[in-house]
Scaffold this motif. Structure first.
Motif, short mmCIF file in Angstrom:
data_model
loop_
_atom_site.label_atom_id
_atom_site.label_comp_id
_atom_site.label_asym_id
_atom_site.label_seq_id
_atom_site.Cartn_x
_atom_site.Cartn_y
_atom_site.Cartn_z
N ALA A 162 -8.14 -1.17 6.82
CA ALA A 162 -6.99 -1.87 7.40
C ALA A 162 -6.76 -1.49 8.86
O ALA A 162 -6.01 -2.17 9.57
CB ALA A 162 -5.74 -1.57 6.58
N ARG A 202 -11.25 3.26 0.85
CA ARG A 202 -11.35 1.86 0.42
C ARG A 202 -10.20 0.99 0.92
O ARG A 202 -10.37 -0.22 1.08
CB ARG A 202 -11.42 1.78 -1.10
N THR A 203 -9.04 1.57 1.15
CA THR A 203 -7.85 0.77 1.45
C THR A 203 -7.34 0.95 2.88
O THR A 203 -7.31 0.00 3.67
CB THR A 203 -6.71 1.12 0.46
N THR A 204 -6.93 2.16 3.23
CA THR A 204 -6.27 2.36 4.53
C THR A 204 -7.25 2.29 5.69
O THR A 204 -6.97 1.63 6.70
CB THR A 204 -5.54 3.71 4.54
N VAL A 246 0.85 -1.19 0.00
CA VAL A 246 0.00 0.00 0.00
C VAL A 246 0.89 1.24 0.00
O VAL A 246 1.83 1.35 0.79
CB VAL A 246 -0.94 0.02 1.22
N SER A 302 -7.05 5.26 -2.53
CA SER A 302 -8.28 5.65 -1.85
C SER A 302 -8.18 5.32 -0.37
O SER A 302 -8.15 4.15 0.02
CB SER A 302 -9.49 4.92 -2.45
N ASP A 348 -2.79 8.12 1.99
CA ASP A 348 -2.83 7.00 1.05
C ASP A 348 -2.91 7.59 -0.36
O ASP A 348 -3.84 8.32 -0.68
CB ASP A 348 -4.07 6.15 1.36
#
Length: 284
Positions: free
Chosen positions: A184, A179-181, A121, A176, A173
């Protein structure tokens, strides 16, 4: 007859004022600033008029206090800055409130970001202290993004060993953040605020910290009611702040959840929405 919030359908602009507004609070990025991050020229005469009328204007931002103070240096006397997403509130250089993170949480977040980066990422962490922001990542693309919001910043070898009162940890990030970080960081959501504050930013703060909590504390301090408060926002870190004001506005183009939560709509940040709405409601 003065305008009242109840008279303003969410899908229409507000009627002409004047209304009994004592406090105006605006988010910065995506709300007051245009898409090129510029303060509208009309803000300065508007602030002079608000001051003449005894109306306090307060920027409320994920930006650090030092950045906000520099942006408003010429008019900062008496202004209240709600910085770092509400974790740090300052007036005339004096702290009114703060809500720092525990060092163990800061270290855990720093390690989580390292793991995300190791998994591919494109993300970096900013540890946001009262004195400065701190980063480990040193590439120019990341540092350019950091400097937009944190004029006081330092590169350190180890974010887990920062010696400062840490207000929040911000993650940038390049993809997105929503949507990603943010997903997580699910392990932190049970005990802390994990807030998407922009397309590329996620902020982690204490569960008690948000712009709304800071605003309510300021209202109590000044003896100002929600009915006398006007608020503008565009993203998810503005939600609680919108709840603290009867005159709550989402600017056009705001996140859908912000539009749902706000009582009313204002024109976009690129159309001077904040200034136009203030002028209309206050009869300026």
């Amino acid at each position: 007859m003065p305008a009242t919030p109840e008279s303003l359908p969410v899908d229409q602009g507000p009627p002409a004022g004047p209304a009994d507004i004592r406090l105006v609070v605006s988010d910065m990025d995506g709300t007051l600033l245009d898409d090129d991050k510029r303060i509208p020229d009309g803000l300065w005469p508007m602030l002079a008029e608000l001051r003449r009328r005894g109306v306090l204007f307060s920027p409320a931002s994920g930006r650090q206090y030092a950045t906000l103070a520099r942006q408003f240096a010429e008019v900062a006397d008496g202004m209240v800055f709600i910085a770092e997403n509400g974790t740090y509130v300052v007036r005339d250089g004096v702290e009114l409130s703060s809500d720092p993170l525990h060092g163990r949480v800061v270290a855990a977040l720093a390690r989580a970001v390292r793991e995300l980066a190791a998994d591919g990422v494109d993300v970096g962490a900013v540890v946001c202290g009262k004195r400065s922001a701190y980063v480990e990542r040193t590439d120019e693309a990341f540092l350019t993004e950091v400097r937009r919001y944190y004029v006081e910043n330092r590169i350190v070898d180890d974010l887990t060993a920062v010696d400062d009162e840490v207000l929040k940890v911000a993650l940038f990030d390049f993809g997105s953040a929503e949507r990603t970080t943010a997903p997580a960081l699910q392990a932190f959501t049970a005990t802390h605020q994990v807030v998407v504050s922009g397309e590329h930013w996620v902020d982690v703060m204490n569960a008690t910290a948000n712009k709304g909590a800071a605003l309510r504390g300021l209202q109590r301090e000044l003896g100002i009611t929600p009915a006398q408060t006007m608020v503008f926002g565009d993203y998810l870190n503005d939600l609680e702040m919108l709840d603290a004001a009867d005159w709550s506005f989402a600017v056009a183009g705001a996140h859908p959840e912000v539009v749902r939560r706000a009582r009313h709509l204002a024109p976009s940040n690129n159309d001077n929405g904040v200034l136009r709405t203030i002028a209309r409601v206050l009869g300026i």
